[in-house]
Each structure stands twice: as C-alpha cells, then as structure tokens.
Motif scaffolding. Structure first.
Motif, PDB file in Angstrom:
ATOM      1  N   GLY A  52      28.823  48.938  37.827  1.00 52.74           N
ATOM      2  CA  GLY A  52      28.444  48.560  36.471  1.00 52.74           C
ATOM      3  C   GLY A  52      29.185  47.323  35.995  1.00 52.74           C
ATOM      4  O   GLY A  52      29.404  47.145  34.798  1.00 52.74           O
ATOM      5  N   ILE A  53      29.590  46.471  36.938  1.00 50.06           N
ATOM      6  CA  ILE A  53      30.289  45.226  36.625  1.00 50.06           C
ATOM      7  C   ILE A  53      29.481  44.089  37.259  1.00 50.06           C
ATOM      8  O   ILE A  53      29.517  43.888  38.466  1.00 50.06           O
ATOM      9  N   GLU A  54      28.754  43.361  36.437  1.00 49.46           N
ATOM     10  CA  GLU A  54      27.824  42.353  36.940  1.00 49.46           C
ATOM     11  C   GLU A  54      28.540  41.101  37.460  1.00 49.46           C
ATOM     12  O   GLU A  54      29.467  40.596  36.827  1.00 49.46           O
ATOM     13  N   LEU A  55      28.118  40.621  38.618  1.00 51.98           N
ATOM     14  CA  LEU A  55      28.573  39.337  39.140  1.00 51.98           C
ATOM     15  C   LEU A  55      27.707  38.266  38.483  1.00 51.98           C
ATOM     16  O   LEU A  55      26.530  38.130  38.802  1.00 51.98           O
ATOM     17  N   LEU A  56      28.292  37.524  37.532  1.00 48.74           N
ATOM     18  CA  LEU A  56      27.537  36.497  36.815  1.00 48.74           C
ATOM     19  C   LEU A  56      27.354  35.233  37.630  1.00 48.74           C
ATOM     20  O   LEU A  56      26.350  34.538  37.501  1.00 48.74           O
ATOM     21  N   ASP A  57      28.345  34.911  38.457  1.00 52.26           N
ATOM     22  CA  ASP A  57      28.254  33.709  39.279  1.00 52.26           C
ATOM     23  C   ASP A  57      29.338  33.753  40.345  1.00 52.26           C
ATOM     24  O   ASP A  57      30.323  34.475  40.211  1.00 52.26           O
ATOM     25  N   HIS A  58      29.135  32.995  41.384  1.00 51.53           N
ATOM     26  CA  HIS A  58      30.155  32.708  42.391  1.00 51.53           C
ATOM     27  C   HIS A  58      30.145  31.193  42.510  1.00 51.53           C
ATOM     28  O   HIS A  58      29.120  30.596  42.851  1.00 51.53           O
ATOM     29  N   ALA A  97      40.967  45.997  33.739  1.00 54.68           N
ATOM     30  CA  ALA A  97      40.792  45.204  32.526  1.00 54.68           C
ATOM     31  C   ALA A  97      39.587  45.652  31.698  1.00 54.68           C
ATOM     32  O   ALA A  97      39.295  45.053  30.667  1.00 54.68           O
ATOM     33  N   ASN A  98      38.867  46.684  32.147  1.00 55.84           N
ATOM     34  CA  ASN A  98      37.641  47.148  31.478  1.00 55.84           C
ATOM     35  C   ASN A  98      36.603  46.035  31.379  1.00 55.84           C
ATOM     36  O   ASN A  98      35.917  45.894  30.368  1.00 55.84           O
ATOM     37  N   ALA A  99      36.490  45.240  32.410  1.00 55.78           N
ATOM     38  CA  ALA A  99      35.531  44.138  32.424  1.00 55.78           C
ATOM     39  C   ALA A  99      34.118  44.659  32.586  1.00 55.78           C
ATOM     40  O   ALA A  99      33.878  45.640  33.294  1.00 55.78           O
ATOM     41  N   SER A 100      33.173  43.988  31.934  1.00 56.33           N
ATOM     42  CA  SER A 100      31.768  44.346  32.125  1.00 56.33           C
ATOM     43  C   SER A 100      31.076  43.385  33.086  1.00 56.33           C
ATOM     44  O   SER A 100      29.955  43.636  33.506  1.00 56.33           O
ATOM     45  N   ALA A 101      31.765  42.286  33.413  1.00 59.90           N
ATOM     46  CA  ALA A 101      31.208  41.310  34.358  1.00 59.90           C
ATOM     47  C   ALA A 101      32.347  40.487  34.945  1.00 59.90           C
ATOM     48  O   ALA A 101      33.460  40.485  34.422  1.00 59.90           O
ATOM     49  N   ILE A 102      32.025  39.793  36.030  1.00 56.24           N
ATOM     50  CA  ILE A 102      33.002  38.900  36.664  1.00 56.24           C
ATOM     51  C   ILE A 102      32.327  37.597  37.067  1.00 56.24           C
ATOM     52  O   ILE A 102      31.101  37.536  37.225  1.00 56.24           O
ATOM     53  N   ILE A 103      33.156  36.583  37.215  1.00 55.21           N
ATOM     54  CA  ILE A 103      32.749  35.332  37.854  1.00 55.21           C
ATOM     55  C   ILE A 103      33.725  35.118  39.003  1.00 55.21           C
ATOM     56  O   ILE A 103      34.942  35.103  38.787  1.00 55.21           O
ATOM     57  N   GLY A 104      33.218  35.002  40.212  1.00 58.06           N
ATOM     58  CA  GLY A 104      34.051  34.732  41.376  1.00 58.06           C
ATOM     59  C   GLY A 104      34.144  33.237  41.603  1.00 58.06           C
ATOM     60  O   GLY A 104      33.170  32.515  41.391  1.00 58.06           O
TER      61      GLY A 104
END
Length: 159
Positions: free
Chosen positions: A122-128, A85-92
C-alpha cells in the motif's frame, strides 16, 4: 538463559536535513533537490524519498551504496524506512556516476519489483529517477511512461 526472549527496538534516527523551498511535484524538482547529494558519490547509491499522502516529503533514506556501476537494491531495505515513517508513497533515486542516465536492464527489473512490492504494502512507487553524475542529466521512469501510475500527472498524491 534457555528460554530468554530478546526484546528489540526499531526506530528512525534523524540525520542532518536537506532543504528545499520548492514543492517536489515533478521529477525535475526532485532532481534539483537531490542532484548535489547524489553527485558527491563516485559509486552508485540508491535512496528513497518517503512521501505523505499530500505529496509532502517526510524524509530521505540512503538505502544502498554500491560499486562504480551497480548498487544492490532489495525491496525489504527500500521499504523499511517507508513503513517506519508511515509513508503512503515513495520516489526512488539513484545515480549513474558515468553520467549516462540510460536505465540498465537491472534498473528496469528493480523498478518493476519495487512497484509490485509497493502495491502489496500500500505504498505507491511514484517514480524512479536516475541522476547522471555531475552532468545534471536525468531519466524519469514516470516521464517515460515506464510505470503503471494511477492517472496522476504530477507527483502529488492528493487528487
């Protein structure tokens, strides 16, 4: 054939959408969108929200469906949809069907592992975020300052 090389094709397949008029700029906003979806399961599930650089959600991927008290979370599976998805970050996100949102030792280890893998990719985990069954309780690793974040106060990636 002995020297045959199989060709594969990898792509995202879109499923029915979840809708929200709200910007997902806080753990509470994320939970408001996802709580009903996660409350449907009688076992633990782990999903990921793939995010654009401006904080907009690209999509949600259900990564794992587990047992009543555990879900197998493998970074390769978590980041597969993020890369596509070309994501730059994720939230789990995952649920605790029991309603108890206190993170387990395994939850903490998975969070640390996802954060480290995300840094490499290079895909930041913003939160879990852990959602408690149907009781509307939640636990945010970010809010409890259990993530090494880059100084942002909200979930938006733009500064």
């Amino acid at each position: 054939m002995e020297n045959e090389l199989e060709v594969v094709n990898i792509r995202l397949v879109k499923e029915p959408s979840l809708y929200s008029e709200k910007i997902l700029d806080s753990p509470q906003a994320v939970v408001e969108l996802m709580a009903k979806e996660l409350a449907q399961y009688d076992r633990e599930v782990f999903c990921v929200l793939n995010m654009k650089n401006n904080g907009q959600v690209i999509n949600m991927n259900m990564v794992s469906v587990g047992s009543i008290n555990a879900s197998l979370v493998i970074p390769r599976e978590v980041f597969k949809s993020s890369i596509l998805a070309n994501a730059s970050a994720i939230i789990g996100l995952h649920n605790h069907p029991s309603g108890n949102v206190k993170p387990s030792k395994e939850d903490m280890l998975v969070t640390r592992k996802l954060q480290q893998c995300g840094q490499l990719l290079g895909i930041e985990l913003l939160d879990h975020i852990i959602v408690g069954g149907t009781n509307e309780k939640m636990f945010s690793f970010r809010e409890k300052e259990m993530l090494n974040v880059t100084g942002r106060t909200d979930l938006n990636l733009e500064r």
